[in-house]
Design an enzyme around this catalytic site. Sequence first.
Site, PDB file in Angstrom:
ATOM      1  N   GLU A  82      -4.195   0.563  -7.844  1.00  0.00           N
ATOM      2  CA  GLU A  82      -3.161   1.537  -8.196  1.00  0.00           C
ATOM      3  C   GLU A  82      -2.020   0.791  -8.897  1.00  0.00           C
ATOM      4  O   GLU A  82      -1.421  -0.112  -8.314  1.00  0.00           O
ATOM      5  CB  GLU A  82      -2.634   2.240  -6.945  1.00  0.00           C
ATOM      6  CG  GLU A  82      -3.641   3.159  -6.291  1.00  0.00           C
ATOM      7  CD  GLU A  82      -3.082   3.848  -5.054  1.00  0.00           C
ATOM      8  OE1 GLU A  82      -3.177   5.082  -4.970  1.00  0.00           O
ATOM      9  OE2 GLU A  82      -2.548   3.146  -4.161  1.00  0.00           O
ATOM     10  N   ASN A 115      -3.625   7.014  -0.545  1.00  0.00           N
ATOM     11  CA  ASN A 115      -3.257   7.211   0.857  1.00  0.00           C
ATOM     12  C   ASN A 115      -2.691   8.601   1.119  1.00  0.00           C
ATOM     13  O   ASN A 115      -2.870   9.157   2.209  1.00  0.00           O
ATOM     14  CB  ASN A 115      -2.258   6.143   1.302  1.00  0.00           C
ATOM     15  CG  ASN A 115      -2.930   4.823   1.601  1.00  0.00           C
ATOM     16  OD1 ASN A 115      -4.114   4.779   1.921  1.00  0.00           O
ATOM     17  ND2 ASN A 115      -2.195   3.734   1.475  1.00  0.00           N
ATOM     18  N   HIS A 172      -1.555  -2.178  -6.309  1.00  0.00           N
ATOM     19  CA  HIS A 172      -2.131  -2.023  -4.973  1.00  0.00           C
ATOM     20  C   HIS A 172      -3.642  -2.147  -5.044  1.00  0.00           C
ATOM     21  O   HIS A 172      -4.331  -1.250  -5.515  1.00  0.00           O
ATOM     22  CB  HIS A 172      -1.733  -0.663  -4.379  1.00  0.00           C
ATOM     23  CG  HIS A 172      -2.394  -0.378  -3.072  1.00  0.00           C
ATOM     24  ND1 HIS A 172      -2.790   0.891  -2.693  1.00  0.00           N
ATOM     25  CD2 HIS A 172      -2.752  -1.200  -2.047  1.00  0.00           C
ATOM     26  CE1 HIS A 172      -3.358   0.830  -1.505  1.00  0.00           C
ATOM     27  NE2 HIS A 172      -3.348  -0.419  -1.094  1.00  0.00           N
ATOM     28  N   SER A 217       0.815  -1.215   0.000  1.00  0.00           N
ATOM     29  CA  SER A 217       0.000   0.000   0.000  1.00  0.00           C
ATOM     30  C   SER A 217       0.846   1.260   0.000  1.00  0.00           C
ATOM     31  O   SER A 217       0.295   2.361  -0.025  1.00  0.00           O
ATOM     32  CB  SER A 217      -0.926   0.012   1.218  1.00  0.00           C
ATOM     33  OG  SER A 217      -0.165  -0.016   2.414  1.00  0.00           O
TER      34      SER A 217
END
Length: 648
Positions: free
Chosen positions: A155, A194, A143, A122
Amino acid sequence: MQEANIQHVAVLGAGSMGHGIAEVAAIAGYTVSIRDIEQEFVDDGLDNIEWSLGKLAEKGQIDESAEDVFDRVEGFTDLEAAVENADLVVEAVPERMELKKDTFAEVDEYAPEEAILASNTSGLSITEMAKATDRPEQVVGTHYFNPPVRMDLVEVVHGDATSDETIERAHAYVDSIGKTGIDVKKDVHGFVVNNVLVPFMGEAAWMLDREECTIQEADAGMVFNRGYPMGPFELNDYGGIDIAYDFLEASAYDVPPSIAAMVDDETLGRKTGTGFYDYEDDDGVDYEPGDGEGFDTLRIEARMINEAAKLVGDEVATPEDIDLGVRLGGRFPLGTCRVGDSIGLDTVLDKLQALYEETGAARYEPADYLIELVEAGETGVDAGAGFYDYTGEYPYQFLNVDLDERGVLSIEFDRTERLNAFSEEMFAEVGHALEDADTDEVSCVVFEGAGDRAFSAGADITGFTANAPTEIMDVEESIERIYDFDRPTIAAIDGFCLGGGFELMLACDLRLATENSTFGSPEVDLGLIPGGGGTQRLTRLVGKPRAKEIIFRGNHFGAERAEEWGIINRAVPTDEFDETVEEFVGDVASGPKTALKVAKQVINEGDDASLDAGLKMESQGFGLLTTTDDMLEGVQAFRNDREPNFED
């Protein structure tokens, strides 16, 4: 569907992410190996896959039997046996760099030389992992978001050495498993989602630590005032407070004391029973709509917008991919770049500069790209440009709009993460698409929903709570624009058609559906009534008794009943749906535009008039049409036994 010369996928790690990634690959038709270090872990992973496939099959969400899909999955403890025939290896081991590098080094020894090596990390460096192999050009980040079976986003992350061919193959594979990939062009910590999502949680914690808000005020403010699906503290608890802590600790920013204290006390949210809320002795999340009054939502959104600006300015990702990422991965109602353009980037910059001057904290330092946009006068929607250009072709976020050579304007609702549920912005985009349409070029409009589950599951009520009643009234204007549009409108319905989607459908001239579609006006269950003409048009279609039954009870009903009651024109089997829609579209698109326009006006306006007045309107329309070239062409075609060629 198999793509990118990939037939066999190996997944390393049978935990929650690993078995989910393996299941998704098997559903898409790939042969799958799943490997873990202990047979017990492998068995648990296989059991989870088998259980999940059974549930999906019960709901009709997979095209094959659960048994046929599960037969494509095999478990291993031996790494060499798991990867020796793999075209793609996806690593899903715990988030420790040394463990991942050791795994990649071993995989590099045993996997075929053309195999892609992908990491589900991540946020750890893809470039660093690739150094453990002799094929860094074939190492890529993929991801997935948890749970992989339900979440649409992946991702796709470039390492410094990742080749263009590997990126293309990775994107093709992501497409083939029914997921949406966004392109993360540089290997930055935390990638895209994130980097934008964690400030949502972290900034609220800083405000709590400085006694500028309570937990309930922050959560209520972001949910009820700004339309986010969860508040920042609620989201912290849901995902695990340690997750935000680990991200922040590895970033350039400090960890808020409240988050650090929670991690020290091992009170990590729902998974431990206690976090910012108590899920053991209390009822957990307990904020109310009024709790958020006066909360400084701009402070949190400014942080997120600033992080998005850094990503764009550093050429990590485009605004489109950032916004798609936070919508699909964070379930945000609107992309963060679009939020910035809506607020005004000058307002965002002023907020950040004030906070930076007050605290000196690095997290408030404005991104160079944000400053550049503001200094260039590109401050958002009102200025005509910001992250997006609003002066040319409109940058739709929730619609796919296309005009074909026949003049058929296709408007596809594309908010699959919410079953195409309408937000205020999505309704506004529908209105914008029709307002911008050149009716001289358009023969008809076809509305449909993206994905395979919904035309539209209704209105996103949480988002609407953030708007004033006068703003919500704008939604009715969008639906009225469909009803009044000069050209015939067709609703092509496959799946859920509820609430706001049902009301939009009622405003269309023709309505076609698959037999497995579901209809309803469930607003009464929310203490509301249908809007957008939903009470009035439904009553005119089915009469008062049936309209009251549908609205008062709020129940769902099938396409067969909808056809029987005259709500839709046709209910057809799924395998006949596209052909049926095309028959209707073809007839309308080839028809005389002026006559169809007049017919629509006379029918719609006559519905609200007396019979005598309606007949007069009909007579006037008929007389008008006798003077047109289309009428002459129609007569000539009839006399010569040929198809007419209408031009108007």
